[in-house]
Write a protein that holds these residues in place. Structure first.
Motif, PDB file in Angstrom:
ATOM      1  N   CYS A   1      -1.646   3.560   4.436  1.00  0.00           N
ATOM      2  CA  CYS A   1      -0.776   4.236   3.474  1.00  0.00           C
ATOM      3  C   CYS A   1      -0.798   5.719   3.777  1.00  0.00           C
ATOM      4  CB  CYS A   1      -1.286   4.049   2.036  1.00  0.00           C
ATOM      5  SG  CYS A   1      -0.944   2.411   1.389  1.00  0.00           S
TER       6      CYS A   1
ATOM      7  N   HIS B   1      -0.977   8.114   1.490  1.00  0.00           N
ATOM      8  CA  HIS B   1      -2.082   8.643   0.681  1.00  0.00           C
ATOM      9  C   HIS B   1      -2.501   7.541  -0.274  1.00  0.00           C
ATOM     10  CE1 HIS B   1      -0.615   9.641  -3.519  1.00  0.00           C
ATOM     11  NE2 HIS B   1       0.288   8.846  -3.011  1.00  0.00           N
ATOM     12  N   ARG B   2      -3.639   7.712  -0.926  1.00  0.00           N
ATOM     13  CA  ARG B   2      -4.094   6.655  -1.836  1.00  0.00           C
ATOM     14  C   ARG B   2      -3.700   7.008  -3.270  1.00  0.00           C
ATOM     15  NH1 ARG B   2      -7.825   2.405  -2.493  1.00  0.00           N
ATOM     16  NH2 ARG B   2      -8.676   2.477  -0.405  1.00  0.00           N
ATOM     17  N   CYS B   3      -2.977   6.119  -3.922  1.00  0.00           N
ATOM     18  CA  CYS B   3      -2.590   6.329  -5.321  1.00  0.00           C
ATOM     19  C   CYS B   3      -3.847   6.168  -6.199  1.00  0.00           C
ATOM     20  CB  CYS B   3      -1.529   5.321  -5.736  1.00  0.00           C
ATOM     21  SG  CYS B   3      -0.119   5.256  -4.605  1.00  0.00           S
TER      22      CYS B   3
ATOM     23  N   TYR C   1      -4.699   4.725  -8.881  1.00  0.00           N
ATOM     24  CA  TYR C   1      -5.085   3.472  -9.535  1.00  0.00           C
ATOM     25  C   TYR C   1      -5.382   2.363  -8.526  1.00  0.00           C
ATOM     26  CZ  TYR C   1      -0.255   2.331  -8.458  1.00  0.00           C
ATOM     27  OH  TYR C   1       0.916   2.114  -7.790  1.00  0.00           O
ATOM     28  N   CYS C   2      -5.239   2.665  -7.232  1.00  0.00           N
ATOM     29  CA  CYS C   2      -5.227   1.600  -6.218  1.00  0.00           C
ATOM     30  C   CYS C   2      -6.628   1.204  -5.774  1.00  0.00           C
ATOM     31  CB  CYS C   2      -4.421   2.059  -5.006  1.00  0.00           C
ATOM     32  SG  CYS C   2      -4.405   0.837  -3.688  1.00  0.00           S
TER      33      CYS C   2
ATOM     34  N   PHE D   1      -6.787  -1.577  -3.591  1.00  0.00           N
ATOM     35  CA  PHE D   1      -6.539  -2.484  -2.467  1.00  0.00           C
ATOM     36  C   PHE D   1      -7.278  -1.991  -1.226  1.00  0.00           C
ATOM     37  CE2 PHE D   1      -2.309  -2.907  -4.753  1.00  0.00           C
ATOM     38  CZ  PHE D   1      -2.682  -4.058  -5.397  1.00  0.00           C
TER      39      PHE D   1
ATOM     40  N   VAL E   1      -7.194  -0.222   1.718  1.00  0.00           N
ATOM     41  CA  VAL E   1      -6.239   0.780   2.188  1.00  0.00           C
ATOM     42  C   VAL E   1      -6.980   1.861   2.978  1.00  0.00           C
ATOM     43  CG1 VAL E   1      -4.865   2.733   1.326  1.00  0.00           C
ATOM     44  CG2 VAL E   1      -4.535   0.471   0.345  1.00  0.00           C
TER      45      VAL E   1
ATOM     46  N   GLY F   1      -1.807  -2.013   1.144  1.00  0.00           N
ATOM     47  CA  GLY F   1      -1.251  -1.054   2.082  1.00  0.00           C
ATOM     48  C   GLY F   1       0.276  -0.995   2.047  1.00  0.00           C
TER      49      GLY F   1
ATOM     50  N   ASN G   1       7.492   0.601   0.879  1.00  0.00           N
ATOM     51  CA  ASN G   1       7.483   1.689  -0.091  1.00  0.00           C
ATOM     52  C   ASN G   1       8.789   2.458   0.005  1.00  0.00           C
ATOM     53  OD1 ASN G   1       5.271   1.477  -1.646  1.00  0.00           O
ATOM     54  ND2 ASN G   1       3.994   2.876  -0.453  1.00  0.00           N
TER      55      ASN G   1
ATOM     56  N   ARG H   1       2.265   8.430  -7.264  1.00  0.00           N
ATOM     57  CA  ARG H   1       3.141   7.871  -6.247  1.00  0.00           C
ATOM     58  C   ARG H   1       3.836   9.031  -5.546  1.00  0.00           C
ATOM     59  NH1 ARG H   1       2.417   2.419  -5.392  1.00  0.00           N
ATOM     60  NH2 ARG H   1       4.256   2.726  -4.126  1.00  0.00           N
TER      61      ARG H   1
HETATM   62  S1  SF4 Z   1      -1.337   0.133  -1.386  1.00  0.00           S
HETATM   63 FE1  SF4 Z   1       0.288   0.799  -2.783  1.00  0.00          FE
HETATM   64  S2  SF4 Z   1      -0.792   1.501  -4.614  1.00  0.00           S
HETATM   65 FE2  SF4 Z   1      -2.314   1.408  -2.931  1.00  0.00          FE
HETATM   66  S3  SF4 Z   1      -2.342   3.468  -2.036  1.00  0.00           S
HETATM   67 FE3  SF4 Z   1      -0.868   2.272  -0.866  1.00  0.00          FE
HETATM   68  S4  SF4 Z   1       1.118   2.706  -1.870  1.00  0.00           S
HETATM   69 FE4  SF4 Z   1      -0.491   3.329  -3.310  1.00  0.00          FE
END
Ligand code: SF4
Length: 392
Positions: A24, A26-28, A30-31, A33, A35, A71, A105, A142
């Motif tokens: 990704c 950048h990391r959001c 709340y995420c 996952f 990543v 991701g 995205n 986001r």
């Molecule tokens: S996987 Fe989705 S929510 Fe998580 S950092 Fe990447 S774009 Fe953001």
């Protein structure tokens, strides 16, 4: 008379595959996952490793559904996407009218990448829209605006048979009115499919720490339920079928890949953190992209955990996953497929939930009521534990 031992059911060969792409921009906040943000220099080595992981199948495994998630798969450049998709096609050749979904995205997808996806046979795009409100998008950390969503939809529409939008509700400070505006804006784009998720605060995310420090306030439970109900009412009135707790589709546009999960079906999975269900075993790869890659490069298994389920455990899971679907579970089919009856597995809990009107019967089917939908997550543990948990 049948004994437990004579009622075992042969696990089917997987006809579905999941591929995890961990990158990704950048990391959001709340995420949680798997990543890797801001490390595009690792993408080529990831591609080497995932090709090697797929090659460890030994021979190609034809599939009826494919899902590339993350991701952000569309964070890869056009040539990197091309390399990934051709390896995926080689090892998981799509059969017949294979549904091939890719998560994208709004800020990443452009015409060149969309052309590559279409050229390789991708049929379905799941767009992480989340909201159309600039302030909410900023609070969710986001990195796109509503015009990016509209542009992405315009790019995807002519190229893919099916388009899905993800939306989040219950963001800090969000109101019911604000959420309704998001639903209206999403419907204006006429998606074939919508997924709506309540924001959760997961351990290890920056949102978790910020909430602990009092910098973020989660919305009240009642307000969140009202948002969920408003999604159900608004989307079904607009002609979308509510077919799973969090998912809505126009006729013919349910996500067949996710339906494999909800029917207790088997599936392959590759990539860091990817979880698979093959034979009687659920297993998951190392969540760290570095460890996953190092192990593959060293010729070792990337699997971090693995659990073989007894026929009874498989049946309990199938019951719970099946109840996530709005049409519920046909008790006759359930018994035929698992050689267990739902009553025998979780009779007491089922009776109690029927009495509390959280579950209902419709002919041969057992299904969630509207009240049951609102609290569904709290029902699953009791059904998974079955009779032993009932009455406690
Ligand atoms: S996987 Fe989705 S929510 Fe998580 S950092 Fe990447 S774009 Fe953001």
């Amino acid at each position: 008379m049948h004994s437990r031992h004579t009622r075992e059911v042969q696990a089917p060969t997987p006809r579905a595959a999941y591929v995890h792409v961990p990158f990704c921009r950048h990391r959001c906040g709340y995420c949680n996952f798997t990543v890797v943000a801001g490390r595009d220099d690792l993408i080529e080595a990831y591609l080497d490793a995932i090709e090697r992981e797929m090659a460890s199948l030994g021979e190609p495994a034809a599939v009826e559904t494919l899902f590339l998630g993350g991701g952000t798969p569309t964070h890869l450049s056009g040539p990197q996407l091309r390399r990934l998709l051709s390896a995926v096609r080689r090892w998981f050749p799509p059969r017949g009218d294979c549904e091939w979904s890719v998560e994208a995205n709004p800020g990443d997808i452009d015409e060149t990448k969309a052309d590559v996806l279409a050229e390789f046979g991708v049929t379905r795009i799941s767009l992480g829209a989340q909201s159309f409100d600039s302030e909410k998008l900023r609070r969710l950390e986001r990195d796109h605006e509503d015009e990016h969503i509209r542009r992405a939809v315009a790019i995807c529409r002519p190229r893919f048979a099916s388009l899905s939008l993800d939306l989040i509700f219950g963001a800090p400070g969000e109101t019911l009115e604000g959420w309704r505006r998001d639903l209206t804006a999403a419907l204006e784009l006429q998606p074939d499919h919508l997924s709506t998720y309540g924001l959760t605060y997961e351990l290890g995310t920056t949102f978790w720490g910020r909430r602990l420090r009092g910098e973020l306030a989660s919305v009240e439970e009642d307000a969140e339920r009202a948002m969920y109900e408003s999604a159900i009412d608004t989307l079904t009135s607009a002609g979308l079928e509510h077919y799973e707790v969090s998912n809505f589709a126009r006729p013919g546009h349910r996500c067949r890949h996710n339906e494999v999960y909800w029917s207790g079906g088997r599936y392959w999975a590759v990539g860091p953190g990817a979880a698979r269900y093959v034979g009687d075993t659920r297993s998951a790869n190392h969540r760290s992209t570095f460890t996953w890659r190092r192990r593959i490069e060293a010729g070792q298994s990337p699997v971090a955990e693995s659990e073989t389920l007894s026929p009874e455990e498989q049946a309990r899971e199938k019951l719970v996953l099946g109840l996530r679907r709005i049409e519920g579970v046909s008790l006759r089919e359930f018994q035929r497929d698992t050689a267990h009856s739902a009553e025998e597995l979780a009779g007491e809990a089922i009776e109690r939930f029927l009495e509390w009107r959280l579950l209902a019967r419709a002919g041969d089917r057992l299904l969630l009521t509207r009240d049951g939908l609102l609290v569904s997550d709290s029902l699953w543990p009791e059904l998974l534990q079955g009779a032993s948990a009932a009455g406690r």
